[in-house]
Write a protein that holds these residues in place. Structure first.
Motif, PDB file in Angstrom:
ATOM      1  N   ASP A 101       0.843  -1.197   0.000  1.00 43.29           N
ATOM      2  CA  ASP A 101       0.000   0.000   0.000  1.00 43.29           C
ATOM      3  C   ASP A 101       0.883   1.252   0.000  1.00 43.29           C
ATOM      4  O   ASP A 101       2.090   1.171  -0.252  1.00 43.29           O
ATOM      5  N   ARG A 102       0.290   2.397   0.261  1.00 47.41           N
ATOM      6  CA  ARG A 102       1.051   3.658   0.196  1.00 47.41           C
ATOM      7  C   ARG A 102       2.153   3.731   1.246  1.00 47.41           C
ATOM      8  O   ARG A 102       3.087   4.512   1.113  1.00 47.41           O
ATOM      9  N   SER A 128      -4.787   2.375  -0.845  1.00 49.23           N
ATOM     10  CA  SER A 128      -4.106   2.136  -2.115  1.00 49.23           C
ATOM     11  C   SER A 128      -5.128   2.125  -3.236  1.00 49.23           C
ATOM     12  O   SER A 128      -6.339   2.169  -3.001  1.00 49.23           O
TER      13      SER A 128
END
Length: 476
Positions: A339-340, A353
């Protein structure tokens, strides 16, 4: 004279260095161990320095003694944890150190919870999972190794053979093939030394693999000597099976499970460890698949989804393959993207994300059905924690692909619940912990990131009960 100089030096330092500065030094090493809670288990985790996803890292499970009992998620960090957090040791021996905290004696429930945490750690070397502890932690090491002798590559129990009043709890035959380096003070009045010496002699008779370091003249407080050793220590070995390496950490990290097998509580079926690749949306995704020998055509297919931060390879060690062998189905272990924050996850309509996991998993299912002649009418999703979230989302949005879902300590994401009026009837199994602090049973999970928003599990199950027209009554 040497003692006097050291004493004067300590007095001088304490006079010169402010208490706040000393406290800061203490916090610095403690903070290397990140505080976490999983399904009611508080634990601290030190991750490998210079982490590289392409490497495989050992794990040291650190079990505290009675003084570490509680739920504050701090008292379980002991002197050997500080030593392992030293800069040079972390550089020389990059590894995970997992320090769970209990409120009582270590038992099988703790073992299963520890294994679940390790299963979600990325890039773990399953052949090199170790356990060490002092006093109650040494006692726990001797208990847990008897429950899972093929999970741990070695143990290091200190003063771990019980109190004077402790009943016999060690069956040497269950641990004779495990490399053990035990430590004890010969003047220990809390956990009598002679009990450890008795275990050593029993394992020697069985041809076991145990080293016993005795600290002459020492009592119970020897925990800080396990790693560095001490001049008053003398080490005995049960026989030629023992590794004579005198340096503890060199000895520990040299130990591996026999035959380089991945860790398991029982003899496991041989499974693939290298990811297969599948392109979806111009992104190369990864997965593992297990198929029992002589699996017939049109067999079921089960997707087993890891939790947040998880590694699919670790989930192959949780026993699903043995269930597949018994019941005749294939198991797919897909790997989530980052994810981010750079953390492997499943995007169950979350806000962390833009990864298209619904599309990827659905396309992969169709691909596997075609490639291995698996039954499209018997393709199912199950998962733990974040994997449970994703399982709900898959059956909610792709019921033509996934025909049922099982969620373990997961729930419906806020957005999936919000659009529940679009969901079609699908069989559901939910397993929750009433005291889960990560995915609370009462639905109080924060909506931040899109995780929370669904109500408590009773309301969610009532929704599915009505939708599926379930007629069976609840059984507790």
């Amino acid at each position: 004279m040497t003692f006097l100089i050291r004493a004067l030096l300590l007095v001088t330092l304490s006079a010169v260095v402010p208490h706040a500065a000393l406290a800061q030094v203490d916090r610095e090493w403690v903070n290397i161990y990140e505080a976490k809670v999983r399904n009611g288990l508080p634990y601290r985790l030190m991750s490998p320095v210079g982490f590289d996803d392409n490497q495989r890292y050992p794990v040291i499970v650190s079990l505290h003694g009675a003084g570490g009992k509680g739920t504050d998620n701090r008292k379980q960090l002991k002197q050997w944890n500080q030593q392992l957090a030293g800069e040079q040791i972390r550089k020389d021996y990059p590894c995970y150190v997992l320090a769970p905290q209990s409120t009582g004696l270590w038992d099988e429930t703790h073992l299963r919870m520890i294994q679940a945490v390790i299963a979600e750690l990325p890039a773990v070397d399953k052949d090199r999972i170790y356990m060490m502890g002092h006093s109650m932690g040494g006692h726990g090491s001797n208990i847990l190794i008897q429950l899972a002798p093929k999970y741990f590559a070695a143990i290091a129990p200190s003063a771990g053979t019980g109190l004077k009043r402790t009943e016999e709890f060690i069956d040497p035959s269950k641990m004779k093939d495990v490399p053990i380096w035990a430590f004890h003070g010969d003047q220990d009045k809390v956990c009598p030394y002679n009990r450890n010496l008795k275990l050593f002699n029993e394992l020697k008779e069985l041809g076991g693999n145990m080293k016993l370091t005795t600290f002459k003249g020492d009592g119970h407080g020897i925990a800080g000597k396990m790693i560095p050793g001490a001049d008053n220590g003398n080490t005995l070995m049960t026989g030629e099976r023992c590794d004579p390496e005198p340096d503890f950490l060199k000895w520990l990290f040299a130990q591996r499970l026999p035959g380089k097998q991945a860790a398991a509580e029982e003899e496991r079926t041989e499974v693939p460890s290298d990811f297969l690749k599948f392109n979806h949306g111009e992104v190369e995704r990864r997965y593992l698949i297990y198929r029992p020998k002589d699996l017939p055509d049109n067999a079921p297919l089960v997707f087993f989804l890891h939790g947040y931060r998880g590694d699919a390879r670790g989930y192959m060690e949780l026993g699903m393959n043995r269930v597949a062998d018994t019941n005749g189905f294939a198991v797919c272990y897909p790997q989530g993207e980052k994810d981010r924050k750079g953390i492997p996850h499943w995007n169950a309509r979350l806000k962390i994300s833009k990864v298209d996991d619904i599309g990827f998993l659905s396309a992969l299912a169709v691909h596997l059905q075609s490639t291995y002649k698996l039954d499209p009418k018997k393709t199912f999703a199950c998962g733990i924690s974040n994997g449970g979230f994703m399982s709900y989302t898959l059956v909610a949005e792709k019921p033509e692909v996934f025909k049922a879902a099982a969620s373990v300590i997961g729930t419906m994401s806020g957005l999936t619940w919000k659009h529940r009026d679009q969901i079609k009837p699908v069989p559901i199994l939910q397993i929750s912990g009433l005291n889960d602090e990560i995915v609370p049973y009462d639905g109080s999970m924060s909506p931040r990131g899109g995780w929370g928003g669904a109500p408590n599990q009773d309301i969610i199950m009532e929704f599915w009960k009505i939708l599926n027209q379930t007629k069976t009554e609840e059984v507790v």
